[in-house]
Design an enzyme around this catalytic site. Structure first.
Site, short mmCIF file in Angstrom:
data_model
loop_
_atom_site.label_atom_id
_atom_site.label_comp_id
_atom_site.label_asym_id
_atom_site.label_seq_id
_atom_site.Cartn_x
_atom_site.Cartn_y
_atom_site.Cartn_z
N HIS A 131 -51.53 -23.88 33.44
CA HIS A 131 -51.73 -22.32 33.17
C HIS A 131 -50.12 -22.12 32.72
O HIS A 131 -49.19 -22.62 33.05
CB HIS A 131 -51.94 -21.61 34.28
CG HIS A 131 -51.20 -21.60 35.25
ND1 HIS A 131 -50.11 -21.06 35.58
CD2 HIS A 131 -51.39 -22.53 36.60
CE1 HIS A 131 -49.50 -21.50 37.02
NE2 HIS A 131 -50.24 -22.26 37.15
N ASP A 132 -50.12 -21.51 31.56
CA ASP A 132 -48.93 -20.68 30.90
C ASP A 132 -47.94 -21.93 30.38
O ASP A 132 -46.73 -21.62 30.28
CB ASP A 132 -48.08 -19.94 32.01
CG ASP A 132 -49.00 -19.04 32.68
OD1 ASP A 132 -49.15 -17.86 31.86
OD2 ASP A 132 -49.64 -18.83 33.83
N GLY A 149 -47.60 -25.77 35.58
CA GLY A 149 -47.71 -24.40 34.97
C GLY A 149 -46.32 -24.16 34.66
O GLY A 149 -45.30 -24.63 34.75
#
Length: 276
Positions: A131-132, A149
């Site tokens: 994520h991200d 992340g």
């Protein structure tokens, strides 16, 4: 001048065993193979090929001409205990190759809510983009590369098999990371990092040559590297000396800008354990 044919003349080809949920948007000439599952908020650009047993969920956009190999899972919920089903995004650029078993997750709402991948990048089998993350264009992640992340990967980075990148770490453009390396600190543009823990081993000169950098730029980066990592003075002082030079080479300016930028992580250096 030819007029483009209407999309109706180039419909998506969907295998009878595949599930494409209502609401999914498929461009011209998209191919969805056997036993795939395409969620209702997915957008596939023109000429995307999705092979068998692929799952694409969430608010995921995949650019034209990308190819997704069997058993890839894209856009499912982030592996984060704080994720509560928010509508976040995974955006993948055009011309990407996503091989078997690759996983990519959307962003978290508290950090912009987007995971992004540039154009013409290649993700070999079982690579993971958490994520991200923000991955540039013309990047190669070899087999089993793991991005935690909030990792940022610059354009034309190459990462060897099994390399792992700590959360919030940046890898500058044109860098090379060796196989099985543990990347826990930022890697400067054009840097070459190996080992566990990762140590800066020099510069990715071959990568610079392949990208068309002239001899003057390559020599300027070599000199800057020696100056930045001169152990007789702190790195920040060394960078300040470089910054004060007239007619600063643009490639060197990229390195300085990378070091000057805010970061959660320290700077990788040639000396194990040295910090910026």
């Amino acid at each position: 001048m030819m007029t483009p044919a209407p999309a109706a003349l180039h419909p998506a080809r969907i295998h009878p065993s595949a599930i494409v949920e209502e609401g999914a948007v498929l461009g011209r000439n998209v191919e969805v193979g056997p036993f795939c599952h395409i969620g209702p908020s997915v957008k596939l650009g023109d000429n995307v090929q999705v092979m068998s047993h692929v799952v694409i969920m969430g608010n995921t956009t995949i650019g034209e001409r990308s190819v997704i190999f069997p058993n890839a899972v894209l856009g499912c919920a982030p592996q984060n205990v704080h994720y509560k089903g928010e509508d976040t995004e995974l955006i993948i650029g055009s011309g990407c190759t996503i091989r078997e078993g690759v996983t990519m997750h959307p962003g978290m709402p508290d950090f912009g809510g987007k995971t992004t991948v540039g154009e013409n990048s290649m993700f070999l089998a079982y690579a993971h983009v958490a994520h991200d993350c923000h991955v540039g264009s013309n990047v190669i992640l070899s087999n089993n590369v793991m991005l935690a992340g909030h990792v940022t990967i610059g354009d034309r980075v190459i990462m060897g098999g099994g390399a792992a990148v700590h959360q919030f770490t940046r890898v500058g453009h044109h860098a090379f990371v060796g196989g099985l390396a543990a990347v826990s600190n930022d890697v400067i543009p054009y840097g070459m990092l190996n080992g566990n823990p990762g140590v800066l081993m020099g510069l990715n000169i071959i990568g610079m040559q392949r990208s068309g950098f002239d001899r003057a730029s390559i020599h300027a980066v070599r000199r800057a590297y020696k100056t930045i990592f001169d152990t007789t003075t702190p790195i920040r002082e060394n960078v300040a000396r470089l910054r004060a030079q007239p007619d600063l080479n643009s490639a060197v300016a990229d390195i300085i800008g990378f070091i000057d930028a805010e970061s959660e992580r320290a700077l990788s250096s040639p000396a194990r354990g040295k910090r910026g």
